[in-house]
Scaffold this motif. Sequence first.
Motif, PDB file in Angstrom:
ATOM      1  N   GLN A   1      -3.178   7.454  -5.497  1.00 15.09           N
ATOM      2  CA  GLN A   1      -2.805   6.049  -5.685  1.00 15.09           C
ATOM      3  C   GLN A   1      -4.043   5.212  -6.009  1.00 15.09           C
ATOM      4  N   LYS A   2      -3.962   4.418  -7.082  1.00 11.55           N
ATOM      5  CA  LYS A   2      -5.084   3.519  -7.397  1.00 11.55           C
ATOM      6  C   LYS A   2      -5.075   2.350  -6.429  1.00 11.55           C
ATOM      7  N   THR A   3      -6.225   1.777  -6.233  1.00  8.72           N
ATOM      8  CA  THR A   3      -6.217   0.577  -5.405  1.00  8.72           C
ATOM      9  C   THR A   3      -6.468  -0.639  -6.305  1.00  8.72           C
ATOM     10  N   TYR A   4      -5.894  -1.759  -5.901  1.00  7.33           N
ATOM     11  CA  TYR A   4      -6.031  -2.996  -6.661  1.00  7.33           C
ATOM     12  C   TYR A   4      -6.647  -4.031  -5.736  1.00  7.33           C
TER      13      TYR A   4
ATOM     14  N   ASP B   1      -3.666  -5.476 -14.192  1.00 10.78           N
ATOM     15  CA  ASP B   1      -3.260  -4.569 -13.106  1.00 10.78           C
ATOM     16  C   ASP B   1      -1.768  -4.254 -13.207  1.00 10.78           C
TER      17      ASP B   1
ATOM     18  N   VAL C   1       3.759   0.264  -4.762  1.00 16.74           N
ATOM     19  CA  VAL C   1       2.517  -0.503  -4.550  1.00 16.74           C
ATOM     20  C   VAL C   1       2.801  -1.648  -3.584  1.00 16.74           C
TER      21      VAL C   1
ATOM     22  N   ALA D   1      -7.273  -7.065  -3.333  1.00 13.29           N
ATOM     23  CA  ALA D   1      -6.320  -7.682  -2.397  1.00 13.29           C
ATOM     24  C   ALA D   1      -5.813  -8.993  -2.974  1.00 13.29           C
TER      25      ALA D   1
END
Length: 347
Positions: free
Chosen positions: A5-8, A334, A180, A10
């Motif tokens: 899982q990619k992180t975006y 994103d 997500v 906050a």
Amino acid sequence: MSAPQKTYPAAPTDRIFSGVQPTGNLHLGNYLGAIRNWVRLQHDFESIYCLVDMHAITQFQDPDDLRANVREATAGLLAAGIDPKKSIVFNQSQVPAHAELAWILNCVARMGWLNRMTQFKDKAGKNREGASVGLFVYPNLMAADILLYRSTHVPVGDDQKQHLELARDIAQKFNGDYGVDFFPLPEPVINAEAARIMSLRDGTAKMSKSDLSDATRINLTDDADTIAKKIRKARTDPDALPSEVAGLADRVEARNLLTIYGALQDKTLEEVCAEFGGSTFADFKKALTEVAVGHLGPITAEMTRLTDDTTYVDSVLKDGALRARDLAAPILRDVHDIVGFLQPWGN
Ligand code: TYM
């Protein structure tokens, strides 16, 4: 095996978005239900306020009128106390990302959800087949307005509650479908004391820009004589004013006028009843006129001055649009990444 899982980044914790349609005069309902709250909240939140011209054209607008109305409504927000250095003020069509995100959200929202929207039913009336498709998907564009900035709070009047619930449903479904935690679920901020200001001629109908009779509303452009006349002609009932709120049951017009007085004076309905209990409407209307003219007069004067200064108003909108674009661009990137759009910047 699926990719990790990619992180975006906050989401912000305290970002406000709200909007108003530039389709006619701003009125007291817009002011007490929404705009005055925007002015207050801009000190505590990062605030984005939008003249939603793309929403406006869901029903035909004369192009010259639309241009004039965007400028006039902008002047109204500034005159009411929105500080364009502190808050972002812009017209929606200058930030194309609103339309881009709206398309993606059109693919998330369900027909059944939109079929329940009472505002569509009210606006389309009996001729639903003849309503624009834009009017039907209007609430998806509204969700896009809010979610494009990952906004957390939305100050509105009571009539926008259902649209906000839909925006929350859309955010939740998007997050769920794509696995997500991207969009915050935006919270409505509704000022209970003035959540729904009613027509001066019919206490069961909302004060509205689209009412054919101008006597139903006080516009922010009205001068003192016009305000006095409209209040004098406002519908009432034959009884004296009650000294307690319970005495307003079934007296919708009386309740509305007392609510307006209280909102303008920052007093509760209880306090207003205590002040005017036993008075006649004639006396109360004199007091209400004085308060309304005293409060709105300086706003109207400043609004008129700013409406004539189109160079300044246009510069505020341009500056706001550039700042809004900067906030929106990385969020839309994103979103593209989340939904799997291949992009030149690489995924
Ligand atoms: P609009 O243009 O109808 O109204 C602007 C704001 O004024 C409030 N309001 C009232 N409040 C109390 N009493 C009344 N009689 C009254 N009439 C209007 C509305 O609740 C609103 O807060 N769909 C929105 C505009 C919009 C928007 C958004 C709002 C587009 N995108 C995103 C919030 C977030 C509308 O038509 O508002």
